[in-house]
Design a protein around this motif. Structure first.
Motif, mmCIF file in Angstrom:
data_model
loop_
_atom_site.group_PDB
_atom_site.id
_atom_site.type_symbol
_atom_site.label_atom_id
_atom_site.label_comp_id
_atom_site.label_asym_id
_atom_site.label_seq_id
_atom_site.Cartn_x
_atom_site.Cartn_y
_atom_site.Cartn_z
ATOM 1 N N PHE A 1 32.557 36.814 29.024
ATOM 2 C CA PHE A 1 33.579 35.843 28.639
ATOM 3 C C PHE A 1 32.879 34.612 28.112
ATOM 4 O O PHE A 1 32.097 33.994 28.820
ATOM 5 C CB PHE A 1 34.427 35.435 29.844
ATOM 6 C CG PHE A 1 35.204 36.563 30.445
ATOM 7 C CD1 PHE A 1 36.376 36.997 29.865
ATOM 8 C CD2 PHE A 1 34.759 37.188 31.607
ATOM 9 C CE1 PHE A 1 37.101 38.035 30.421
ATOM 10 C CE2 PHE A 1 35.477 38.227 32.164
ATOM 11 C CZ PHE A 1 36.655 38.659 31.577
ATOM 12 N N GLU B 1 31.658 42.155 46.865
ATOM 13 C CA GLU B 1 32.346 40.963 47.327
ATOM 14 C C GLU B 1 33.223 40.383 46.217
ATOM 15 O O GLU B 1 33.169 40.827 45.060
ATOM 16 C CB GLU B 1 31.328 39.927 47.786
ATOM 17 C CG GLU B 1 30.518 39.360 46.624
ATOM 18 C CD GLU B 1 29.352 38.518 47.123
ATOM 19 O OE1 GLU B 1 29.406 37.302 46.963
ATOM 20 O OE2 GLU B 1 28.390 39.102 47.673
ATOM 21 N N SER C 1 37.488 43.829 39.363
ATOM 22 C CA SER C 1 38.736 43.850 38.598
ATOM 23 C C SER C 1 38.457 43.892 37.103
ATOM 24 O O SER C 1 39.131 44.610 36.353
ATOM 25 C CB SER C 1 39.583 42.623 38.921
ATOM 26 O OG SER C 1 39.969 42.640 40.263
HETATM 27 N N1 LIG Z 1 39.665 35.944 31.720
HETATM 28 C C1 LIG Z 1 38.507 35.521 32.253
HETATM 29 N N2 LIG Z 1 37.830 34.510 31.665
HETATM 30 C C2 LIG Z 1 36.663 34.074 32.181
HETATM 31 N N3 LIG Z 1 36.083 34.585 33.269
HETATM 32 C C3 LIG Z 1 36.687 35.597 33.902
HETATM 33 C C4 LIG Z 1 37.939 36.119 33.439
HETATM 34 N N4 LIG Z 1 38.317 37.109 34.271
HETATM 35 C C5 LIG Z 1 37.355 37.198 35.213
HETATM 36 N N5 LIG Z 1 36.376 36.298 35.004
HETATM 37 C C6 LIG Z 1 35.148 36.146 35.798
HETATM 38 O O1 LIG Z 1 34.594 37.389 35.983
HETATM 39 C C7 LIG Z 1 34.033 37.497 37.273
HETATM 40 C C8 LIG Z 1 34.461 38.765 37.975
HETATM 41 O O2 LIG Z 1 35.853 38.675 38.262
HETATM 42 P P1 LIG Z 1 36.648 39.861 38.939
HETATM 43 O O3 LIG Z 1 38.070 39.481 38.895
HETATM 44 O O4 LIG Z 1 36.285 41.135 38.318
HETATM 45 O O5 LIG Z 1 36.146 39.826 40.439
HETATM 46 P P2 LIG Z 1 36.534 40.838 41.594
HETATM 47 O O6 LIG Z 1 35.303 41.590 41.926
HETATM 48 O O7 LIG Z 1 37.702 41.640 41.220
HETATM 49 O O8 LIG Z 1 36.892 39.842 42.775
HETATM 50 P P3 LIG Z 1 38.053 39.938 43.866
HETATM 51 O O9 LIG Z 1 37.535 40.786 44.965
HETATM 52 O O10 LIG Z 1 38.239 38.518 44.280
HETATM 53 O O11 LIG Z 1 39.267 40.502 43.182
HETATM 54 C C9 LIG Z 1 34.410 36.245 38.024
HETATM 55 O O12 LIG Z 1 33.296 35.414 38.093
HETATM 56 C C10 LIG Z 1 35.476 35.630 37.184
HETATM 57 O O13 LIG Z 1 35.380 34.232 37.237
#
Ligand SMILES: Nc1ncnc2c1ncn2[C@@H]1O[C@H](COP(=O)(O)OP(=O)(O)OP(=O)(O)O)[C@@H](O)[C@H]1O
Ligand code: SF4
Ligand SMILES: [Mg+2]
Lengths: 334, 301
Positions: free
Chosen positions: B13, B42, B48
């Motif tokens: 991103f 974590e 996601s």
């Molecule tokens: N649209 C976006 N724009 C900028 N950064 C993003 C975006 N979506 C996610 N991120 C960044 O990508 C990284 C991974 O996010 P992700 O949502 O995949 O985490 P996760 O492993 O699913 O966490 P959780 O267990 O809290 O759901 C994070 O640092 C987040 O800030």
């Protein structure tokens, strides 16, 4: 639902009652009176007193109000001081024009505003987005009468695309039933008359639509942007639904709630705000008549007009609430 | 050939005026047909983002770049055009999200939200679709389905909402189901029920499941293979048993050590406080970890 509607209509009674008292006192306290309008500055004090007596304005306020109320209960708005005609008759003649104009303006504002706001939100940051945001700012800033003059100068005086004044070409000799000219034309199957009336509505309709259009574009854009970030839109996408289903069922349906509220507020405002546009296009609605009524302190006309506007406001708001609960199951009306 | 083969998936991103975020950084894993694969890590490690990338649901704006490949049969999910993806989504690959309330449209009855998938991918409409939807709700354990079909999301309990979402996801018997923390937003007592439901559904239908979670208890309970994500990378990939018995990467060890003591049956190994300190010494074996560095070759046994 029915109970809710009935209750809201009953609430209208105390509202109108309170409003009428306030208005009554306020109007009577305005400087000048009908006698000044009739006599001008020349009238002798005796003549003035005589006129006030004839109009019943010398009696105590309470008695005057009682008389007004008694007539109101019989749905009689009294007689205009300046035209000597029944206020109700005057309204039935002039209101339809204003209502037609308001409806036209609202159709333009909604029909253009919602799609434009939606596209601006979906293509956030694009040229279309900046153009509609900027354009709506201009739409809010430019005075309606100025826009009306410009439209008239360009599209009717220069290009001769639209008529420049009036509600219908009088040489058509159209039949009048409701005084809603378009409706009359349709009812009597005088298609040319209906079309001509519609044609006369276009330019004033656009002018009057400018501000509500700008507001609807903005609110739609904001509302759609908010809905777009909702999880359920992502769910809808994850199901592989078509763009059409996602747009209609999942985005717009949720985004409509604030838009409907704003449309309700705007419609009420338009009806009383059509005056200037009507003047520019010599459109014989309620506008000019009302303007004179203010200058002449034509109390019965002013009271009647404001009461009707109040009823209208309440009805529009009722409509908003009803559609709200139709759109959103969580908003339950009891 | 695996059902889904993800190679070198990366997502960045970039925002003007901000540091570029590498949310996913060269993730590779594969899913066999009918297999349950865990993606563990974590919060914020990119779980996601990985799943959204596979679904083609990342925001389509400048600054979002997706690299690598994700072969699903003959199609690369990362490079296919939107039209084909629309056909694949919901039919071949379906997804369940974390928060059941916000994932359901509040102003549309549950029934419509189920039947719209049936109409889109299976051409079912009218009474047929309604009957099928009721059957689906029944299968996911929602009592009195005909009544529930007419209700709105706010009238359902949290567990029922997630069941309804699961019903929508399995409506077309997808080959692959991605569940992104499907139980995180739920009450503990309901979590177990939902997991059991998911496990039974995929077992009965032969659907492969990618289970995204930060809860090793969930992994222990249902996954065949586990991929541990850390800061946008897969740091360890293993079958479930060896992972719990013998974690290779210190991060995994830490993750195992951080599992709260109160969890169910198969997580027993995870509960063992010894994992926090290190692997238990088994007679006849030497510790592997020192041999690993440097450079660290901890990916994939
Ligand atoms: N649209 C976006 N724009 C900028 N950064 C993003 C975006 N979506 C996610 N991120 C960044 O990508 C990284 C991974 O996010 P992700 O949502 O995949 O985490 P996760 O492993 O699913 O966490 P959780 O267990 O809290 O759901 C994070 O640092 C987040 O800030
Ligand atoms: S070598 Fe690198 S990855 Fe392996 S344990 Fe050390 S720091 Fe971690
Ligand atoms: Mg997540």
């Amino acid at each position: 639902m029915i109970r809710f509607i009935v209750r809201r209509l009953l609430q209208l009674i105390p509202t109108l009652f309170g409003l009428s008292i306030l208005l009554f006192i306020w109007l009577r306290r305005l400087p000048g009176g009908p006698e000044t309008a009739i006599l001008g500055e020349r009238g002798t004090p005796e003549l003035r007193a005589q006129i006030r007596k004839n109009l019943g304005l010398d009696e105590p306020l309470l008695i005057q109000y009682g008389r007004f109320m008694k007539r109101m209960l019989q749905l009689d708005l009294g007689t205009s001081i300046s035209t000597k005609r029944e206020v109700m008759t005057e309204f039935l003649e002039r209101f339809p024009g204003t209502v037609e104009l308001t409806i036209t303006a609202m159709i333009i504002a909604i029909g253009v505003g919602i799609p434009l706001g939606y596209l601006a939100a979906r293509r956030r940051g694009s040229f279309l987005d900046s153009a509609s945001v900027g354009g709506s700012l201009i739409g809010i800033c430019v005075p309606v009468f100025f826009l009306a003059y410009v439209l008239k100068a360009i599209f009717s005086e220069n290009l001769h695309l639209f008529p420049s004044s009036g509600r219908q070409d009088p040489t058509l000799g159209a039949t009048r039933i409701t005084n809603f000219f378009v409706l009359d034309g349709l009812m009597t199957r005088e298609w040319d008359a209906a079309l001509d009336a519609l044609w006369h509505l276009v330019l004033p309709g656009i002018a009057l639509a400018s501000i509500p259009l700008a507001i609807i574009v903005r609110i739609t854009r904001a509302s759609v942007l908010e809905v777009l970030s909702e999880d359920y839109v992502r769910t809808a996408q994850s199901k592989g639904l078509t763009e059409r289903t996602i747009r209609g069922r999942h985005i717009l349906r949720n985004a409509m709630l604030p838009i409907v509220t704003v449309i309700g507020l705007l419609t009420g405002g338009l009806l009383s705000g059509a005056v200037l546009t009507e003047t520019v296009f010599a459109f014989s609605g309620i506008g000019a008549f009302l303007y004179e009524a203010i200058a002449n302190r034509d109390y019965p006309v002013l009271m009647g007009f404001i009461m009707i506007i109040a009823v209208f406001y309440v009805l529009v708001n009722l409509l908003v609430d009803v559609s709200y609960s139709l759109i959103d199951p969580r908003v339950r009306v009891r | 050939m695996p059902l889904l083969d993800v190679k070198d998936l990366s997502v960045t991103f970039a925002r003007r005026g901000q540091r570029t975020v590498r949310a996913v950084d060269g993730v590779s894993f594969s899913v066999e047909a009918g297999e349950v694969v865990g993606l563990v890590g974590e919060s914020g490690c990119g779980k996601s983002v990985t799943s959204l990338a596979l679904m083609g649901l990342l925001p389509k704006q400048r600054g979002v770049t997706v690299g690598g490949s994700a072969m699903f049969g003959d199609t690369d999910l990362l490079k296919t055009d939107e039209r084909t993806m629309r056909d694949i989504r919901g039919r071949d690959v379906a997804m369940i999200f974390q928060d059941p309330l916000s994932s359901l449209n509040p102003v549309v009855p549950i029934g419509v939200q189920v039947t719209e998938v049936l109409a889109r991918h299976r051409g079912l409409t009218g009474a047929k679709a309604t009957a099928e939807a009721a059957d689906l709700l029944n299968r996911v354990g929602i009592p009195d389905p005909t009544r529930r079909l007419k209700e709105y999301p706010h009238q359902l309990s949290g567990g029922m909402r997630q069941r309804a979402l699961i019903a929508m996801a399995v409506a077309c018997a997808p080959k692959l189901l991605i569940a992104d923390e499907p139980t995180t937003a739920l009450d503990v007592t309901i979590q177990a029920q939902i997991l059991e439901l998911l496990r039974d559904l995929v077992r009965d239908s032969g659907t492969a499941l990618v289970m995204i979670t930060h809860d090793l208890g969930v992994v222990a309970g249902m996954c065949d293979t586990v991929n541990v994500l850390y800061a946008g990378r897969v740091v360890e990939s293993a079958r479930r048993k060896p992972l719990f018995a013998e974690p290779r990467h210190p991060y995994t060890t830490g993750l195992l050590g951080s599992v709260p003591r109160l969890d169910s049956g198969k997580g027993a190994a995870a509960r063992d406080p010894r994992f926090g300190a290190g692997r238990p010494a088994v007679a006849g074996r030497v510790r592997v970890r020192p041999a690993l560095r440097p450079p660290c070759r901890r990916l994939c046994r």
